[in-house]
Write a protein that holds these residues in place. Structure first.
Motif, PDB file in Angstrom:
ATOM      1  N   ASP A  69      -8.624 -20.637  13.421  1.00  0.00           N
ATOM      2  CA  ASP A  69      -8.598 -21.588  12.313  1.00  0.00           C
ATOM      3  C   ASP A  69      -7.497 -21.222  11.322  1.00  0.00           C
ATOM      4  N   TYR A  70      -7.191 -22.174  10.458  1.00  0.00           N
ATOM      5  CA  TYR A  70      -6.106 -22.005   9.481  1.00  0.00           C
ATOM      6  C   TYR A  70      -6.363 -20.807   8.564  1.00  0.00           C
ATOM      7  N   ALA A  71      -7.585 -20.656   8.076  1.00  0.00           N
ATOM      8  CA  ALA A  71      -7.900 -19.565   7.147  1.00  0.00           C
ATOM      9  C   ALA A  71      -7.665 -18.204   7.795  1.00  0.00           C
ATOM     10  N   SER A  72      -8.088 -18.046   9.037  1.00  0.00           N
ATOM     11  CA  SER A  72      -7.898 -16.769   9.729  1.00  0.00           C
ATOM     12  C   SER A  72      -6.417 -16.463   9.892  1.00  0.00           C
ATOM     13  N   GLN A  73      -5.668 -17.462  10.283  1.00  0.00           N
ATOM     14  CA  GLN A  73      -4.224 -17.267  10.475  1.00  0.00           C
ATOM     15  C   GLN A  73      -3.532 -17.012   9.136  1.00  0.00           C
ATOM     16  N   SER A  74      -3.965 -17.685   8.104  1.00  0.00           N
ATOM     17  CA  SER A  74      -3.373 -17.511   6.782  1.00  0.00           C
ATOM     18  C   SER A  74      -3.602 -16.090   6.256  1.00  0.00           C
ATOM     19  N   ASN A  80       0.067  -9.368   7.245  1.00  0.00           N
ATOM     20  CA  ASN A  80       1.290  -8.946   7.927  1.00  0.00           C
ATOM     21  C   ASN A  80       2.458  -8.836   6.958  1.00  0.00           C
ATOM     22  N   GLN A  81       2.549  -9.777   6.037  1.00  0.00           N
ATOM     23  CA  GLN A  81       3.614  -9.710   5.035  1.00  0.00           C
ATOM     24  C   GLN A  81       3.442  -8.489   4.142  1.00  0.00           C
ATOM     25  N   GLY A  82       2.191  -8.225   3.754  1.00  0.00           N
ATOM     26  CA  GLY A  82       1.921  -7.032   2.951  1.00  0.00           C
ATOM     27  C   GLY A  82       2.256  -5.762   3.711  1.00  0.00           C
ATOM     28  N   GLY A  83       1.870  -5.724   4.977  1.00  0.00           N
ATOM     29  CA  GLY A  83       2.190  -4.554   5.806  1.00  0.00           C
ATOM     30  C   GLY A  83       3.682  -4.359   5.975  1.00  0.00           C
ATOM     31  N   SER A  85       6.015  -5.405   3.877  1.00  0.00           N
ATOM     32  CA  SER A  85       6.550  -4.972   2.577  1.00  0.00           C
ATOM     33  C   SER A  85       6.282  -3.486   2.356  1.00  0.00           C
ATOM     34  N   TYR A  86       5.098  -3.045   2.719  1.00  0.00           N
ATOM     35  CA  TYR A  86       4.744  -1.634   2.579  1.00  0.00           C
ATOM     36  C   TYR A  86       5.636  -0.772   3.472  1.00  0.00           C
ATOM     37  N   TYR A  87       5.865  -1.227   4.681  1.00  0.00           N
ATOM     38  CA  TYR A  87       6.734  -0.509   5.611  1.00  0.00           C
ATOM     39  C   TYR A  87       8.148  -0.387   5.026  1.00  0.00           C
ATOM     40  N   ASP A  88       8.676  -1.500   4.500  1.00  0.00           N
ATOM     41  CA  ASP A  88      10.002  -1.480   3.885  1.00  0.00           C
ATOM     42  C   ASP A  88      10.059  -0.509   2.709  1.00  0.00           C
TER      43      ASP A  88
END
Length: 133
Positions: A69-74, A80-83, A85-88
């Motif tokens: 569903d959209y919520a799960s993917q969102s 993933n974006q947070g991860g 950014s943290y990696y960077d």
């Protein structure tokens, strides 16, 4: 008007007036050879210690949602974006530690080079200067 304001300020301060003078300097510090070597080792160790965090951060940037569903993917995309950014951030910090270690190594090399040049000059003239090198 300026004198009137100054009078009110002086009155409010209850007679606490005076002038302040200061000196602006560029600052600085100095280290001896053993201290510089310890700093280099610590920066290098700190840079190396980021490896575990980098491995964990990679996993944080490949999160899959529990459903289609959209919520799960969102939520997964946000994680993933947070991860990522943290990696960077970790890469930046690791590189900064390595850069600082390199700067201290260069400074140490220059410091030792100056000492070596002084010893060579003394050896050329044959003058011990009464000191220990």
């Amino acid at each position: 008007m300026g004198e009137q304001n100054l009078g009110r300020i002086t009155s409010a301060l209850g007679g606490i007036t005076g002038s302040a003078q200061g000196v602006i300097s560029n600052g600085g510090f100095s280290c001896d050879e053993p201290t510089m070597r310890r700093i280099i080792t610590r920066y290098t160790s700190l840079a190396d210690s980021y490896e575990d965090s980098l491995r964990n951060a990679r996993r944080m940037s490949v999160v899959e949602g529990p459903g289609l569903d959209y919520a799960s993917q969102s939520v997964a995309n946000a994680a993933n974006q947070g991860g990522s950014s943290y990696y960077d951030y970790l890469i930046h910090q690791q590189n900064e530690c390595r850069a600082q270690a390199q700067l201290f190594q260069q400074a140490l090399n220059e410091y030792l080079g100056v000492d070596q040049a002084a010893a060579e000059d003394i050896n050329k003239t044959g003058d011990s200067g009464g000191g220990i090198l």
